[in-house]
Design a protein around this motif. Structure first.
Motif, PDB file in Angstrom:
ATOM      1  N   UNK A 163       8.029  -8.199  -4.098  1.00 17.53           N
ATOM      2  CA  UNK A 163       8.073  -6.769  -3.730  1.00 17.53           C
ATOM      3  C   UNK A 163       8.772  -6.346  -4.748  1.00 17.53           C
ATOM      4  N   UNK A 164      10.230  -6.946  -5.012  1.00  9.16           N
ATOM      5  CA  UNK A 164      11.158  -6.600  -5.958  1.00  9.16           C
ATOM      6  C   UNK A 164      10.587  -6.709  -7.548  1.00  9.16           C
ATOM      7  N   UNK A 165       9.833  -7.827  -7.923  1.00  5.73           N
ATOM      8  CA  UNK A 165       9.423  -7.841  -9.330  1.00  5.73           C
ATOM      9  C   UNK A 165       8.338  -6.766  -9.429  1.00  5.73           C
ATOM     10  N   UNK A 166       7.161  -6.552  -8.479  1.00  8.87           N
ATOM     11  CA  UNK A 166       6.440  -5.642  -8.763  1.00  8.87           C
ATOM     12  C   UNK A 166       6.534  -4.234  -8.586  1.00  8.87           C
ATOM     13  N   UNK A 167       7.614  -3.756  -7.785  1.00  7.63           N
ATOM     14  CA  UNK A 167       7.837  -2.340  -7.594  1.00  7.63           C
ATOM     15  C   UNK A 167       9.172  -1.899  -8.099  1.00  7.63           C
ATOM     16  N   UNK A 168       9.983  -2.792  -8.555  1.00  7.37           N
ATOM     17  CA  UNK A 168      11.441  -2.282  -9.154  1.00  7.37           C
ATOM     18  C   UNK A 168      11.743  -2.631 -10.552  1.00  7.37           C
ATOM     19  N   UNK A 227       0.769  -1.281  -0.038  1.00  2.00           N
ATOM     20  CA  UNK A 227      -0.195  -0.139  -0.032  1.00  2.00           C
ATOM     21  C   UNK A 227       0.888   1.065  -0.118  1.00  2.00           C
ATOM     22  N   UNK A 228       1.796   1.377   0.671  1.00  2.00           N
ATOM     23  CA  UNK A 228       2.829   2.445   0.806  1.00  2.00           C
ATOM     24  C   UNK A 228       3.408   2.699  -0.461  1.00  2.00           C
ATOM     25  N   UNK A 229       3.976   1.738  -1.063  1.00  2.00           N
ATOM     26  CA  UNK A 229       4.800   1.686  -2.442  1.00  2.00           C
ATOM     27  C   UNK A 229       3.799   2.145  -3.356  1.00  2.00           C
ATOM     28  N   UNK A 230       2.441   1.870  -3.242  1.00  2.00           N
ATOM     29  CA  UNK A 230       1.587   2.493  -4.451  1.00  2.00           C
ATOM     30  C   UNK A 230       1.281   3.829  -4.392  1.00  2.00           C
ATOM     31  N   UNK A 231       1.585   4.432  -3.138  1.00  2.55           N
ATOM     32  CA  UNK A 231       1.430   5.658  -3.352  1.00  2.55           C
ATOM     33  C   UNK A 231       2.911   6.724  -3.486  1.00  2.55           C
ATOM     34  N   UNK A 232       3.700   5.899  -4.077  1.00  4.29           N
ATOM     35  CA  UNK A 232       5.180   6.585  -4.478  1.00  4.29           C
ATOM     36  C   UNK A 232       5.118   6.540  -6.053  1.00  4.29           C
ATOM     37  N   UNK A 233       5.757   7.251  -6.449  1.00  2.00           N
ATOM     38  CA  UNK A 233       5.872   7.757  -7.994  1.00  2.00           C
ATOM     39  C   UNK A 233       6.795   6.380  -8.665  1.00  2.00           C
ATOM     40  N   UNK A 234       6.465   5.890  -9.796  1.00  2.00           N
ATOM     41  CA  UNK A 234       7.080   5.041 -10.584  1.00  2.00           C
ATOM     42  C   UNK A 234       8.355   5.133 -10.966  1.00  2.00           C
ATOM     43  N   UNK A 235       8.883   6.374 -11.176  1.00  2.19           N
ATOM     44  CA  UNK A 235      10.015   6.896 -11.626  1.00  2.19           C
ATOM     45  C   UNK A 235      10.980   7.039 -10.439  1.00  2.19           C
ATOM     46  N   UNK A 236      10.796   6.626  -9.161  1.00  9.24           N
ATOM     47  CA  UNK A 236      11.733   6.546  -8.084  1.00  9.24           C
ATOM     48  C   UNK A 236      12.751   5.813  -8.345  1.00  9.24           C
ATOM     49  N   UNK A 237      13.841   5.718  -7.579  1.00  4.10           N
ATOM     50  CA  UNK A 237      14.723   4.550  -7.410  1.00  4.10           C
ATOM     51  C   UNK A 237      14.376   4.003  -6.086  1.00  4.10           C
ATOM     52  N   UNK A 238      14.407   2.642  -6.160  1.00  5.17           N
ATOM     53  CA  UNK A 238      14.125   1.799  -4.933  1.00  5.17           C
ATOM     54  C   UNK A 238      15.299   0.869  -4.773  1.00  5.17           C
ATOM     55  N   UNK A 239      15.906   1.003  -3.297  1.00  5.44           N
ATOM     56  CA  UNK A 239      16.980   0.343  -2.843  1.00  5.44           C
ATOM     57  C   UNK A 239      16.416  -0.707  -1.680  1.00  5.44           C
ATOM     58  N   UNK A 240      16.509  -2.031  -2.131  1.00  5.63           N
ATOM     59  CA  UNK A 240      15.940  -3.057  -1.146  1.00  5.63           C
ATOM     60  C   UNK A 240      17.262  -3.738  -0.460  1.00  5.63           C
TER      61      UNK A 240
END
Length: 614
Positions: free
Chosen positions: A194-199, A169-182
């Protein structure tokens, strides 16, 4: 060139690095920082707890921020309040020379309106727990729709704690073009989702083998009967006088019960579980960090985010249901380049779990025996002797010396030493004199015959003819079980498997070899000096070490203290540990032992209830 400078960090961050005393970047920092500074990329970093992950993402994040903008640019999600606050404090230290950079912690148990005010004043970085962040988004108290960076720290722990839906839910409120570091210690299925869906095409780095344990942790298991779990725990504590440990239980009820029994039996213990209030939790963790608590009994959920570098032992009072959870447990020790020991108390029916964990973490467990009473007495005797040797003299004692000398008149030096040591030693000796063998009988494991680094043979016994030795160097001389083993192998020209069962204490240690090496070992150390100090080695009196060799190699000029270092080192933090409640009542023997509340309702030594040791 500074090694951190070679990673591409700017001067203000290098100044912060210098202030913090960092000299060499860790492996995860060396791998992650250049990648994160180079461009806008997503990253999956797999590394164990305690490897320096906060700096690995913290420095690049701060360097890429636009400090002149007051909008929230970076969101860091972490599993617990403790870890959230720790990350926040570290980022503030990293950014101390960055004008205008503001870091705000968002977590439950504190005023949500006050946290919202802090964000509105301008916070480029928000560090949050998933539950509180989702709550703030729902109330429209925070806007993360324009962030540039999202970091998931200890991702597997967050998902193990049930935050999967919250994170989505939290990641759904963030922009697609951001950088995600896991950043994660392991890669379970939920983390992959999570990695496949949001990265987007994330780069991946791995420190050590994927899902494996760190090589600075020694894994040991002890097979006991189901009713002997608690007595075994106490013996392991008594055999390690300088223990600073986390004891893991599966349930809140067991955690509280074990902590209360330890406190009642005179140990510096405390409980950490979900039924404690935040204030109680803070008090317990504060006492633990100050080492007023030496045995912290905790549930897995409550222990998430504990970040204390000097933990010597992790004790699995009960094995967890998930193998990944064991990886996190053992990762609480052996941190920041130090070595540690993960002990598992198991019944024979649980042996299959040991095999499964070995396969998963790619590390072999060592079969060990619960220490016998005589082994514990020997260890405590040397510990007491070194404690006396290192004790600073209180000048006020001078006023009482004439009367004391009169009382002790006629007692020679050797007899006086025996009497002083016997005050404590006799208590342990009497307590363990008729103690039963707690080790479960029968073959220890399905496979047999292999010897590992510290465990002797697979049956864990020394009755196979091997010899156990005492040596008067230990942790305060800079040795742990790994470095002492290397020292002995190099000095004695022995093979990798010729030195085993290396157990280091504060000012002394024990090790085993086959009997054929005894003469050469005692001869070598008969007149050996290291940095101008004699190193004493002698055959241990414990029958577990085997017999033979006598006391050859002992020099007459040795004091009666059983050795000990002349160098300064960390304090043991307390006297000899007590075997039971009655033991603790004797005179001043428990004077240095603080009683921790730890959420415990135990009445301590006033209880009439039997300890259940025998």
């Amino acid at each position: 060139m500074n090694k951190f400078e070679a990673l591409g960090l700017k001067q203000t961050l290098l100044d912060a690095v210098a202030d913090l005393g960092f000299e060499n970047p860790s492996e995860v920092q060396e791998k992650a920082i250049p990648i994160l500074l180079e461009g806008e990329t997503d990253l999956v970093a797999l590394a164990q707890t305690g490897t320096g992950k906060t700096a690995a993402f913290g420095f690049p994040l701060i360097q890429k921020l636009q400090a002149e903008s007051r909008t929230t640019q970076g969101l860091i999600l972490s599993p617990t309040r403790e870890l959230c606050l720790q990350i926040t404090n570290e980022l503030k230290l990293y950014s101390k020379y960055e004008k205008g950079v503001n870091v705000v912690a968002i977590y439950g148990g504190a005023s949500i309106t006050e946290q919202a005010k802090q964000i509105k004043r301008g916070a480029q970085i928000v560090v949050a727990t998933p539950g509180r962040m989702k709550d703030m988004i729902g109330r429209r108290l925070v806007d993360i729709s324009k962030i540039d960076f999202c970091i998931l720290d200890e991702a597997d722990e967050m998902l193990n704690m049930g935050f999967f839906e919250d994170i989505k839910d939290i990641l759904s409120n963030t922009p697609d073009e951001k950088s995600t570091w896991l950043f994660s210690a392991t890669m379970p299925k939920e983390v992959s989702v999570i990695a496949k869906r949001f990265m987007h095409n994330p780069q991946e780095i791995t420190v050590g083998a994927k899902n494996s344990g760190t090589d600075t942790v020694q894994h040991e298991y002890y097979v006991v009967g189901g009713r002997d779990r608690y007595p075994a725990l106490k013996r392991l504590a008594d055999a390690n006088p300088d223990i600073f440990s986390v004891v893991f239980c599966r349930t809140k009820r067991d955690t509280q019960r074990v902590a209360e029994k330890l406190i009642e039996d005179g140990y510096n213990a405390g409980a950490l579980h979900g039924d404690l209030s935040q204030n109680q939790r803070d008090l317990v963790m504060g006492s633990f960090r100050k080492k007023q608590i030496q045995m912290l009994v905790a549930t897995d959920v409550a222990a998430r985010g504990i970040d204390v570098d000097d933990i010597t032992h992790v004790i699995n009072y009960q094995l967890p249901d998930e193998i990944e959870t064991y990886t996190h447990r053992s990762g609480r020790t052996g941190r920041a380049g130090k070595s540690g020991i993960s002990m598992v108390i198991v019944t024979r029916s649980e042996m299959r779990k040991i095999h499964a964990i070995e396969k998963k973490i790619k590390r072999d467990f060592i079969s060990k025996k619960i220490p016998t009473g005589i082994e514990i007495c020997e260890t405590q005797l040397y510990h007491l002797a070194n404690k006396i040797k290192d004790t600073e003299i209180n000048k006020d004692v001078e006023n009482y010396l004439p009367a004391i000398n009169e009382v002790l008149e006629g007692i020679d030096r050797d007899e006086l030493i025996k009497k002083i040591v016997s005050v404590e030693f006799t208590r342990f000796s009497n307590y363990y004199n008729k103690s039963k063998d707690l080790n479960s009988s029968g073959p220890d494991r399905e496979r047999g015959g292999d010897r590992d680094d510290r465990g002797g043979n697979s049956r864990g016994a020394s009755s196979d003819g091997s010899i156990r030795y005492f040596i008067n160097i230990g942790e305060k001389d800079g040795y742990d079980w790994m470095t002492l083993k290397d020292f002995l192998k190099d000095k004695l020209s022995l093979g990798r498997d010729d030195v085993f069962k290396v157990d280091t204490k504060d000012a002394f240690s024990f090790f085993n070899t086959e009997a054929e090496h005894t003469d050469a070992i005692l001869a070598f150390f008969s007149d050996y000096k290291e940095d101008g100090r004699f190193i004493n080695v002698e055959v241990s009196k414990s029958p577990e070490g085997g017999r033979g060799g006598g006391n050859r190699g002992r020099r007459r000029e040795r004091s009666g203290s059983g050795g000990g270092s002349g160098r300064s080192g960390r304090s043991s933090g307390g006297g000899a540990r007590r075997g039971d409640r009655n033991f603790s009542k004797s005179g001043a023997s428990n004077s240095g032992r603080r009683r921790s509340s730890g959420g415990s309702s135990s009445s301590g030594n006033s209880s009439k209830k039997k300890s259940g040791f025998y």
